[in-house]
Design a protein around this motif. Structure first.
Motif, short mmCIF file in Angstrom:
data_model
loop_
_atom_site.label_atom_id
_atom_site.label_comp_id
_atom_site.label_asym_id
_atom_site.label_seq_id
_atom_site.Cartn_x
_atom_site.Cartn_y
_atom_site.Cartn_z
N MET A 1 0.84 -1.20 0.00
CA MET A 1 0.00 0.00 0.00
C MET A 1 0.88 1.25 0.00
O MET A 1 0.55 2.24 -0.65
CB MET A 1 -0.94 -0.02 1.20
CG MET A 1 -2.12 0.86 0.97
SD MET A 1 -3.48 0.40 2.02
CE MET A 1 -4.12 2.03 2.31
N ILE B 1 -5.99 0.10 8.69
CA ILE B 1 -6.64 0.93 9.72
C ILE B 1 -8.12 1.04 9.36
O ILE B 1 -8.48 1.70 8.40
CB ILE B 1 -5.95 2.31 9.80
CG1 ILE B 1 -4.47 2.12 10.14
CG2 ILE B 1 -6.64 3.19 10.84
CD1 ILE B 1 -3.61 3.34 9.91
N ALA C 1 -1.09 9.63 5.11
CA ALA C 1 -1.93 8.99 4.08
C ALA C 1 -2.84 7.90 4.62
O ALA C 1 -2.77 6.74 4.22
CB ALA C 1 -1.05 8.47 2.95
N CYS C 2 -3.71 8.29 5.55
CA CYS C 2 -4.80 7.41 5.96
C CYS C 2 -6.02 8.29 6.17
O CYS C 2 -5.91 9.36 6.79
CB CYS C 2 -4.47 6.67 7.25
SG CYS C 2 -5.90 5.79 7.92
N ILE D 1 -4.87 13.29 4.69
CA ILE D 1 -5.54 13.13 3.39
C ILE D 1 -7.05 13.34 3.45
O ILE D 1 -7.66 13.74 2.46
CB ILE D 1 -5.21 11.78 2.69
CG1 ILE D 1 -5.72 10.58 3.48
CG2 ILE D 1 -3.72 11.68 2.36
CD1 ILE D 1 -5.71 9.28 2.66
N THR E 1 -16.34 5.43 1.25
CA THR E 1 -15.25 4.90 2.07
C THR E 1 -15.27 3.38 2.09
O THR E 1 -15.98 2.75 1.30
CB THR E 1 -15.32 5.53 3.49
OG1 THR E 1 -14.15 5.17 4.20
CG2 THR E 1 -16.56 5.09 4.28
N THR E 2 -14.47 2.80 2.98
CA THR E 2 -14.31 1.34 3.00
C THR E 2 -15.40 0.69 3.88
O THR E 2 -16.50 0.48 3.42
CB THR E 2 -12.90 0.97 3.50
OG1 THR E 2 -12.67 1.62 4.76
CG2 THR E 2 -11.84 1.40 2.50
N VAL F 1 -9.84 -2.67 3.70
CA VAL F 1 -8.76 -1.85 3.13
C VAL F 1 -7.80 -2.68 2.27
O VAL F 1 -7.50 -2.32 1.13
CB VAL F 1 -7.98 -1.13 4.27
CG1 VAL F 1 -6.74 -0.44 3.73
CG2 VAL F 1 -8.89 -0.14 4.97
N GLY G 1 -12.61 7.68 0.28
CA GLY G 1 -12.33 7.59 1.71
C GLY G 1 -11.28 6.61 2.13
O GLY G 1 -11.38 6.06 3.24
N CYS G 2 -10.26 6.39 1.31
CA CYS G 2 -9.17 5.50 1.72
C CYS G 2 -7.96 5.74 0.82
O CYS G 2 -8.12 5.93 -0.39
CB CYS G 2 -9.59 4.04 1.63
SG CYS G 2 -8.32 2.88 2.20
N ALA G 3 -6.77 5.69 1.42
CA ALA G 3 -5.54 5.85 0.63
C ALA G 3 -5.39 4.72 -0.39
O ALA G 3 -4.77 4.91 -1.44
CB ALA G 3 -4.33 5.87 1.57
C1 2AL Z 1 -7.80 3.76 5.66
C2 2AL Z 1 -6.71 4.28 4.93
O1 2AL Z 1 -6.73 5.29 4.23
N1 2AL Z 1 -5.66 3.46 5.17
C3 2AL Z 1 -6.07 2.48 6.01
O2 2AL Z 1 -5.35 1.56 6.43
N2 2AL Z 1 -7.39 2.70 6.31
N3 2AL Z 1 -9.03 4.38 5.67
C4 2AL Z 1 -10.25 3.77 5.69
N4 2AL Z 1 -11.35 4.55 5.75
O3 2AL Z 1 -10.37 2.56 5.66
#
Ligand code: 2AL
Length: 244
Positions: free
Chosen positions: A16, A46, A75-76, A96, A115-116, A147, A180-182
């Motif tokens: 990642m 995360i 970057a999260c 971010i 997002t995730t 993620v 919503g995620c890197a």
């Molecule tokens: C994230 C992200 O950007 N990186 C990660 O490990 N988790 N964000 C997310 N919303 O799942």
């Protein structure tokens, strides 16, 4: 003028970090040197408050060890430890989520976040309030792809995000999408083309904002609350964190 940016992936998954680095390098200007870093400790991804809390020591360790960077990108999308990172760095640190939401707010009257996992929706909503963008954020939608699965099959990831983004625009009546995620870095170009609205990825937006503040000759405010934290005893595994 050469600008040195360190992009910190707060999770410990190297693949990642490589994705994040590639996207940051793609958008950065020719005189900007981008280095992405992975912490030596912390969660592989995360996607809970617990993960976020335990990602913070590792990302602070990276920032404390780096005296070369002119600015940092965190970057999260939960922007974990952003205020602490600013205290520790005494240089600009751009999260971010903050970068993507603030950029989206410049491009339309409202945005939707895709997002995730569902459990990260509350954190994204909290951040809209923290950043004063509650009114502009029309909705937060979880696609429920973990993620680390975002990387596994990019075509499926793209198709799922596209479907969720289409639904979000219709349901929320919004006119921009925030990813919503890197791990969604690199997707906006094609999504923007398909959706006909701006799609903002925080890795790209954060990299260019970090570059901008440095090129503008602006430094981080170390006045008052964001002054370096006072040295003190830290014990156990955190022993090294008490010293400057
Ligand atoms: C994230 C992200 O950007 N990186 C990660 O490990 N988790 N964000 C997310 N919303 O799942």
């Amino acid at each position: 003028m050469t600008v040195r940016l360190t992009v910190v992936n707060p999770n410990t998954t190297e693949s990642m970090t490589a994705l994040i680095e590639a996207e940051a390098r793609r958008v950065a200007g020719p005189d900007t040197v981008v280095t992405a870093r992975t912490p030596s400790m912390g969660p592989a991804s995360i996607e809970s408050h617990y993960d976020e809390a335990l990602a913070v020591p590792g990302l602070l360790e990276v920032i404390r060890a780096d005296q070369q960077a002119d600015a940092f990108v965190l970057a999260c999308f939960g922007d974990p430890g952003l205020d602490a990172a600013r205290e520790a760095a005494s240089r600009p640190v751009i999260g971010i989520a903050e970068a993507a939401m603030k950029t989206a707010s410049l491009l339309g009257r409202s945005f939707s976040v895709v997002t995730t996992m569902s459990r990260t929706v509350g954190r994204a909503r909290d951040l809209t309030r923290t950043y004063g963008l509650e009114r502009q954020c029309a909705g937060v939608h979880a696609c429920d792809i973990p993620v680390l699965e975002l990387e596994e099959d990019r075509d499926r990831t793209y198709a799922v995000i596209l479907a969720f983004a289409k639904n979000a625009l219709a349901a929320d009546g919004s006119d921009a999408i925030v990813l919503g995620c890197a791990g969604m870095a690199g997707l906006p170009e094609l999504l923007t083309e398909q959706l006909g609205v701006p799609v903002v990825d925080g890795v790209a937006a954060g990299t260019l904002l970090a570059e901008s503040v440095v090129r503008l000759g602006l430094h981080a405010s170390t006045h008052g609350e964001l002054a370096p934290p006072p040295p003190k005893a830290y014990t156990g595994v955190l022993q090294g964190f008490g010293r400057r």
